[in-house]
Design a protein around this motif. Structure first.
Motif, PDB file in Angstrom:
ATOM      1  N   UNK A  65       0.713  -1.187  -0.028  1.00 38.29           N
ATOM      2  CA  UNK A  65      -0.043  -0.161   0.018  1.00 38.29           C
ATOM      3  C   UNK A  65       0.765   1.247   0.036  1.00 38.29           C
ATOM      4  N   UNK A  66       1.989   1.290   0.502  1.00 36.42           N
ATOM      5  CA  UNK A  66       3.031   2.313   0.649  1.00 36.42           C
ATOM      6  C   UNK A  66       4.262   1.986  -0.437  1.00 36.42           C
ATOM      7  N   UNK A  67       4.175   0.981  -1.142  1.00 31.80           N
ATOM      8  CA  UNK A  67       5.190   0.686  -2.007  1.00 31.80           C
ATOM      9  C   UNK A  67       5.440   1.626  -3.243  1.00 31.80           C
ATOM     10  N   UNK A  68       6.281   2.809  -3.135  1.00 34.52           N
ATOM     11  CA  UNK A  68       6.511   3.794  -4.024  1.00 34.52           C
ATOM     12  C   UNK A  68       7.587   3.250  -5.117  1.00 34.52           C
ATOM     13  N   UNK A  69       7.619   4.275  -6.138  1.00 35.63           N
ATOM     14  CA  UNK A  69       8.624   3.664  -7.062  1.00 35.63           C
ATOM     15  C   UNK A  69       9.969   3.813  -6.731  1.00 35.63           C
ATOM     16  N   UNK A  70      10.317   4.487  -5.697  1.00 36.60           N
ATOM     17  CA  UNK A  70      11.719   4.632  -5.305  1.00 36.60           C
ATOM     18  C   UNK A  70      12.006   3.526  -4.478  1.00 36.60           C
ATOM     19  N   UNK A  71      11.076   2.803  -3.594  1.00 31.15           N
ATOM     20  CA  UNK A  71      11.180   1.516  -2.891  1.00 31.15           C
ATOM     21  C   UNK A  71      11.354   0.396  -4.024  1.00 31.15           C
ATOM     22  N   UNK A  72      10.627   0.427  -5.028  1.00 32.71           N
ATOM     23  CA  UNK A  72      10.485  -0.458  -6.020  1.00 32.71           C
ATOM     24  C   UNK A  72      12.082  -0.548  -6.575  1.00 32.71           C
ATOM     25  N   UNK A  73      12.479   0.564  -6.879  1.00 27.37           N
ATOM     26  CA  UNK A  73      14.025   0.767  -7.413  1.00 27.37           C
ATOM     27  C   UNK A  73      14.774  -0.074  -6.773  1.00 27.37           C
ATOM     28  N   UNK A  74      14.966   0.489  -5.178  1.00 24.92           N
ATOM     29  CA  UNK A  74      15.793   0.012  -4.376  1.00 24.92           C
ATOM     30  C   UNK A  74      15.691  -1.521  -4.008  1.00 24.92           C
ATOM     31  N   UNK A  75      14.559  -2.149  -4.330  1.00 27.99           N
ATOM     32  CA  UNK A  75      14.357  -3.498  -3.994  1.00 27.99           C
ATOM     33  C   UNK A  75      15.000  -4.296  -5.195  1.00 27.99           C
ATOM     34  N   UNK A  76      14.718  -3.666  -6.476  1.00 26.74           N
ATOM     35  CA  UNK A  76      15.290  -4.351  -7.690  1.00 26.74           C
ATOM     36  C   UNK A  76      16.805  -4.216  -7.668  1.00 26.74           C
TER      37      UNK A  76
END
Length: 299
Positions: A251-262
């Motif tokens: 619910x709070x997974x922003x694109x910056x978090x997605x980039x970090x995880x990738x």
């Protein structure tokens, strides 16, 4: 006459060369700190790489994957909703408080300092303080709600999708409004007082003066603030990551978090770089639209 013209021409050429020489250091710094990282990021987005010894050219593979990935669009939607809520909240709260502190009230300077405090705290400190305040076990937020008989069991603000998103947005507004307030205060100082006097003579009340004098005078500041705030919060990472890690349930997974995880969990640096390039392009488009819309309204 010709001699004087020749002297002026030689002086102009010398002055032009001096200007070029003085701008070279700044241009080199811009190339090193801005242009080169952008080009290198685009280069990585075309590679399947571990950034050490594995480099395999894949072209637009990651861009095609992203543009056909429903989850990526879902993350973009969450990020856009988050950025819109925070930017709108910062602009509204910052403008409202700027109008209030611009009044001639005793001890207002002390009030200004207090209102600026959230901006002075590091983001890590802000995230940890509010995470503790929202804790369902020992947080002050639940204690206040229990004291007012508003709840009969613990409320896990950061553990439920709807409340987690609202909680993170609230904390980011609390952290971000002071800089907008400061910009609005500076903008109000540049509005001539004669305009307010003329509006008052014409019978305009305070609200009409705000709509017809203050807001039009603040349009250039609103343009800059909107662009800077959107760029900042659209790519924001620290507060969201420390408070929710992108959860619960994304619910709070922003694109910056997605980039970090990738990049640092899946070690898929090419896809992470491609996401970054897409976000850069989107922010440039949004900034252009902001500038056109607000400029047209100011005219």
């Amino acid at each position: 006459m010709k001699a004087a013209f020749a002297k002026r021409s030689a002086f102009a050429k010398r002055e032009s060369r001096s200007g070029v020489i003085f701008t070279i250091p700044a241009a080199l710094i811009m190339l090193g700190l801005v242009v080169y990282p952008m080009l290198y990021g685009f280069f990585i987005s075309t590679q399947k790489s571990n950034l050490i010894d594995k480099w395999e050219f894949v072209g637009a593979k990651y861009y095609i994957q992203l543009l056909t990935d429903a989850e990526f669009y879902g993350t973009l939607k969450t990020t856009a909703s988050f950025a819109a809520c925070v930017v709108l909240g910062n602009l509204c709260v910052g403008l409202l408080l700027a109008v209030l502190v611009n009044q001639k009230i005793p001890l207002m300077n002390i009030f200004k300092v207090i209102l600026m405090l959230p901006w002075l705290f590091p983001e890590v400190v802000v995230a940890l303080i509010w995470k503790w305040l929202f804790s369902p076990l020992f947080g002050m937020f639940n204690y206040v709600l229990f004291s007012l008989n508003l709840i009969d069991k613990e409320l896990d603000v950061l553990g439920q999708p709807r409340t987690a998103f609202a909680g993170v947005v609230f904390v980011c507004i609390w952290k971000g409004y002071p800089i907008v307030m400061l910009m609005m205060m500076a903008g109000m100082k540049n509005i001539p007082h004669e305009r307010y006097e003329a509006a008052a003579i014409d019978g305009a009340n305070k609200w009409q003066q705000f709509l017809n004098v203050t807001l039009p005078g603040l349009m250039p500041v609103l343009l800059v603030a909107s662009i800077l705030e959107t760029a900042w919060w659209f790519k924001h990472f620290t507060i969201v990551w420390l408070m929710t890690n992108g959860g619960p349930a994304g619910s709070t997974e922003l694109i910056s978090v997605e980039i970090y995880l990738q990049a640092f969990t899946n070690f898929n640096f090419g896809r992470a770089a491609a996401e970054s390039v897409i976000i850069l392009f989107l922010l440039m488009v949004v900034s252009f639209i902001y500038s056109r819309v607000l400029r047209d309204e100011s005219q």
